[in-house]
Design a protein around this motif. Structure first.
Motif, mmCIF file in Angstrom:
data_model
loop_
_atom_site.group_PDB
_atom_site.id
_atom_site.type_symbol
_atom_site.label_atom_id
_atom_site.label_comp_id
_atom_site.label_asym_id
_atom_site.label_seq_id
_atom_site.Cartn_x
_atom_site.Cartn_y
_atom_site.Cartn_z
ATOM 1 N N VAL A 105 0.884 -1.160 0.000
ATOM 2 C CA VAL A 105 0.000 0.000 0.000
ATOM 3 C C VAL A 105 0.923 1.212 0.000
ATOM 4 O O VAL A 105 1.869 1.269 0.786
ATOM 5 C CB VAL A 105 -0.904 0.018 1.251
ATOM 6 N N TRP A 106 0.680 2.145 -0.885
ATOM 7 C CA TRP A 106 1.476 3.364 -0.934
ATOM 8 C C TRP A 106 0.698 4.503 -0.308
ATOM 9 O O TRP A 106 -0.538 4.465 -0.234
ATOM 10 C CB TRP A 106 1.795 3.733 -2.373
ATOM 11 N N GLY A 107 1.420 5.523 0.108
ATOM 12 C CA GLY A 107 0.752 6.684 0.668
ATOM 13 C C GLY A 107 1.695 7.846 0.855
ATOM 14 O O GLY A 107 2.916 7.713 0.658
ATOM 15 N N ALA A 108 1.135 8.975 1.230
ATOM 16 C CA ALA A 108 1.917 10.190 1.445
ATOM 17 C C ALA A 108 1.281 11.003 2.560
ATOM 18 O O ALA A 108 0.064 10.998 2.737
ATOM 19 C CB ALA A 108 1.970 11.015 0.162
ATOM 20 N N VAL A 109 2.144 11.699 3.285
ATOM 21 C CA VAL A 109 1.678 12.674 4.273
ATOM 22 C C VAL A 109 1.591 14.011 3.548
ATOM 23 O O VAL A 109 2.550 14.441 2.891
ATOM 24 C CB VAL A 109 2.639 12.761 5.473
ATOM 25 N N VAL A 110 0.440 14.652 3.668
ATOM 26 C CA VAL A 110 0.212 15.929 2.988
ATOM 27 C C VAL A 110 0.520 17.059 3.962
ATOM 28 O O VAL A 110 -0.099 17.156 5.021
ATOM 29 C CB VAL A 110 -1.241 16.039 2.481
ATOM 30 N N GLU A 111 1.486 17.881 3.588
ATOM 31 C CA GLU A 111 1.842 19.048 4.399
ATOM 32 C C GLU A 111 1.714 20.333 3.584
ATOM 33 O O GLU A 111 1.598 21.414 4.152
ATOM 34 C CB GLU A 111 3.263 18.907 4.945
ATOM 35 N N GLU B 87 3.751 2.210 2.629
ATOM 36 C CA GLU B 87 5.039 2.637 2.084
ATOM 37 C C GLU B 87 4.921 4.087 1.637
ATOM 38 O O GLU B 87 4.152 4.401 0.727
ATOM 39 C CB GLU B 87 5.427 1.758 0.898
ATOM 40 N N ALA B 88 5.673 4.961 2.291
ATOM 41 C CA ALA B 88 5.608 6.389 1.983
ATOM 42 C C ALA B 88 6.301 6.698 0.666
ATOM 43 O O ALA B 88 7.396 6.201 0.392
ATOM 44 C CB ALA B 88 6.237 7.190 3.105
ATOM 45 N N VAL B 89 5.622 7.491 -0.143
ATOM 46 C CA VAL B 89 6.206 8.025 -1.373
ATOM 47 C C VAL B 89 6.054 9.541 -1.315
ATOM 48 O O VAL B 89 5.186 10.060 -0.612
ATOM 49 C CB VAL B 89 5.532 7.461 -2.647
ATOM 50 N N ALA B 90 6.882 10.233 -2.031
ATOM 51 C CA ALA B 90 6.789 11.695 -2.071
ATOM 52 C C ALA B 90 5.463 12.096 -2.700
ATOM 53 O O ALA B 90 5.025 11.484 -3.686
ATOM 54 C CB ALA B 90 7.954 12.280 -2.854
ATOM 55 N N LEU B 91 4.860 13.122 -2.142
ATOM 56 C CA LEU B 91 3.586 13.586 -2.684
ATOM 57 C C LEU B 91 3.725 14.035 -4.129
ATOM 58 O O LEU B 91 2.791 13.922 -4.905
ATOM 59 C CB LEU B 91 3.029 14.726 -1.825
ATOM 60 N N GLY B 92 4.921 14.468 -4.519
ATOM 61 C CA GLY B 92 5.159 14.899 -5.895
ATOM 62 C C GLY B 92 5.432 13.765 -6.869
ATOM 63 O O GLY B 92 5.699 14.004 -8.044
ATOM 64 N N THR B 93 5.346 12.517 -6.414
ATOM 65 C CA THR B 93 5.545 11.381 -7.311
ATOM 66 C C THR B 93 4.528 11.472 -8.452
ATOM 67 O O THR B 93 3.339 11.668 -8.201
ATOM 68 C CB THR B 93 5.345 10.051 -6.543
ATOM 69 N N PRO B 94 4.976 11.362 -9.702
ATOM 70 C CA PRO B 94 4.018 11.454 -10.817
ATOM 71 C C PRO B 94 2.870 10.449 -10.641
ATOM 72 O O PRO B 94 3.102 9.288 -10.281
ATOM 73 C CB PRO B 94 4.862 11.120 -12.045
ATOM 74 N N GLU C 11 1.156 8.895 -12.714
ATOM 75 C CA GLU C 11 1.281 7.728 -13.590
ATOM 76 C C GLU C 11 2.097 6.620 -12.899
ATOM 77 O O GLU C 11 1.824 5.438 -13.075
ATOM 78 C CB GLU C 11 1.963 8.096 -14.917
ATOM 79 N N VAL C 12 3.093 7.001 -12.120
ATOM 80 C CA VAL C 12 3.913 6.032 -11.398
ATOM 81 C C VAL C 12 3.072 5.330 -10.333
ATOM 82 O O VAL C 12 3.154 4.107 -10.157
ATOM 83 C CB VAL C 12 5.156 6.710 -10.764
ATOM 84 N N VAL C 13 2.246 6.105 -9.643
ATOM 85 C CA VAL C 13 1.353 5.527 -8.629
ATOM 86 C C VAL C 13 0.369 4.576 -9.310
ATOM 87 O O VAL C 13 0.138 3.456 -8.830
ATOM 88 C CB VAL C 13 0.613 6.638 -7.849
ATOM 89 N N GLU D 111 0.726 2.933 -12.150
ATOM 90 C CA GLU D 111 1.418 1.745 -12.655
ATOM 91 C C GLU D 111 1.708 0.737 -11.546
ATOM 92 O O GLU D 111 1.792 -0.463 -11.803
ATOM 93 C CB GLU D 111 2.727 2.149 -13.346
ATOM 94 N N ALA D 112 1.836 1.213 -10.320
ATOM 95 C CA ALA D 112 2.098 0.310 -9.193
ATOM 96 C C ALA D 112 0.884 -0.578 -8.905
ATOM 97 O O ALA D 112 1.024 -1.672 -8.360
ATOM 98 C CB ALA D 112 2.476 1.104 -7.950
ATOM 99 N N GLY D 113 -0.313 -0.100 -9.277
ATOM 100 C CA GLY D 113 -1.528 -0.901 -9.082
ATOM 101 C C GLY D 113 -1.852 -1.175 -7.620
ATOM 102 O O GLY D 113 -2.348 -2.247 -7.286
ATOM 103 N N VAL D 114 -1.584 -0.192 -6.758
ATOM 104 C CA VAL D 114 -1.777 -0.383 -5.321
ATOM 105 C C VAL D 114 -2.750 0.659 -4.768
ATOM 106 O O VAL D 114 -2.943 1.710 -5.371
ATOM 107 C CB VAL D 114 -0.430 -0.284 -4.571
ATOM 108 N N PRO D 115 -3.346 0.366 -3.612
ATOM 109 C CA PRO D 115 -4.139 1.397 -2.934
ATOM 110 C C PRO D 115 -3.227 2.560 -2.536
ATOM 111 O O PRO D 115 -2.014 2.372 -2.352
ATOM 112 C CB PRO D 115 -4.678 0.686 -1.687
ATOM 113 N N PHE D 116 -3.823 3.729 -2.380
ATOM 114 C CA PHE D 116 -3.052 4.925 -2.036
ATOM 115 C C PHE D 116 -3.716 5.643 -0.878
ATOM 116 O O PHE D 116 -4.917 5.887 -0.897
ATOM 117 C CB PHE D 116 -2.943 5.854 -3.245
ATOM 118 N N VAL D 117 -2.908 5.985 0.129
ATOM 119 C CA VAL D 117 -3.393 6.634 1.344
ATOM 120 C C VAL D 117 -2.852 8.050 1.416
ATOM 121 O O VAL D 117 -1.649 8.263 1.266
ATOM 122 C CB VAL D 117 -2.925 5.871 2.606
#
Length: 192
Positions: free
Chosen positions: A17-23, A53-60, A62-64, A66-72
């Motif tokens: 599961v991918w996600g990002a903290v929004v600041e 799994e944290a990813v940068a909020l600026g991650t394109p 399309e990359v998110v 393509e991962a085919g995962v839920p996003f938080v």
């Protein structure tokens, strides 16, 4: 849209599961301290403890996709939301294939306004204040052209127009802060 405060246990999520903290767009408040740590750090730790799994909020986007995962998305202004609550929201989003949004009850008096004149009082039972997290199941991630907003209330409105959305009441410790005074209240609420 439904609003639930009681949640059954949902099965474990298989896969990442991918996600990002929004600041962003929240001024300097995410860097205020609660219990000696910045709000953004506390929110980041909760996301990690929820097995996201944290990813940068600026991650394109399309990359998110393509991962085919839920996003938080976890709001830095809801820094003390328990990781277990985030995890249950993720499990529910995946199990039911719905967007899950953490909310708090509205406690303020809300009045109708027409033409600058205050009218009747709105029944608060039908209202909710968007908090955190916002969990997008993989199918919604794949369908969205881009992340519509990082303003959680605006994002929820957009998502409700297109997808099934479940509002889940989160504990008071997971509420959104909007000022340093709110941070002090949150710290007092969670002391001990």
């Amino acid at each position: 849209m439904t609003h639930d405060s009681e949640q059954p246990a949902y099965p474990e999520v298989e896969g990442p599961v991918w996600g990002a903290v929004v600041e962003e767009g929240r001024g300097a408040l995410p860097f205020a301290l609660v219990h000696g740590e910045s709000l953004v750090a506390c929110a980041s730790w909760a996301l990690g403890a929820a097995e996201v799994e944290a990813v940068a909020l600026g991650t394109p986007w399309e990359v998110v996709q393509e991962a085919g995962v839920p996003f938080v998305l976890h709001d830095a202004l809801c820094p003390l939301l328990d990781a277990g609550v985030i995890l249950e929201c993720v499990r529910r989003a995946v199990a039911e294939d719905v967007v899950v949004v953490g909310v708090r009850p509205v406690t303020d008096t809300v009045k109708l306004e027409r033409g600058g004149v205050l009218g009747g009082t709105v029944d608060r039972d039908g209202l909710a204040a968007v908090a955190s997290p916002v969990v997008l199941p993989a199918a919604v991630v794949a369908d969205l052209e881009r992340l519509p907003s990082t303003d959680f209330a605006a994002l929820t409105t957009v998502l409700q127009a297109r997808y099934p959305v479940v509002l889940v009441e989160v504990p008071a410790s997971g509420g959104r802060v909007s000022s340093v005074a709110d941070v002090a209240v949150l710290e007092a609420l969670t002391a001990g």
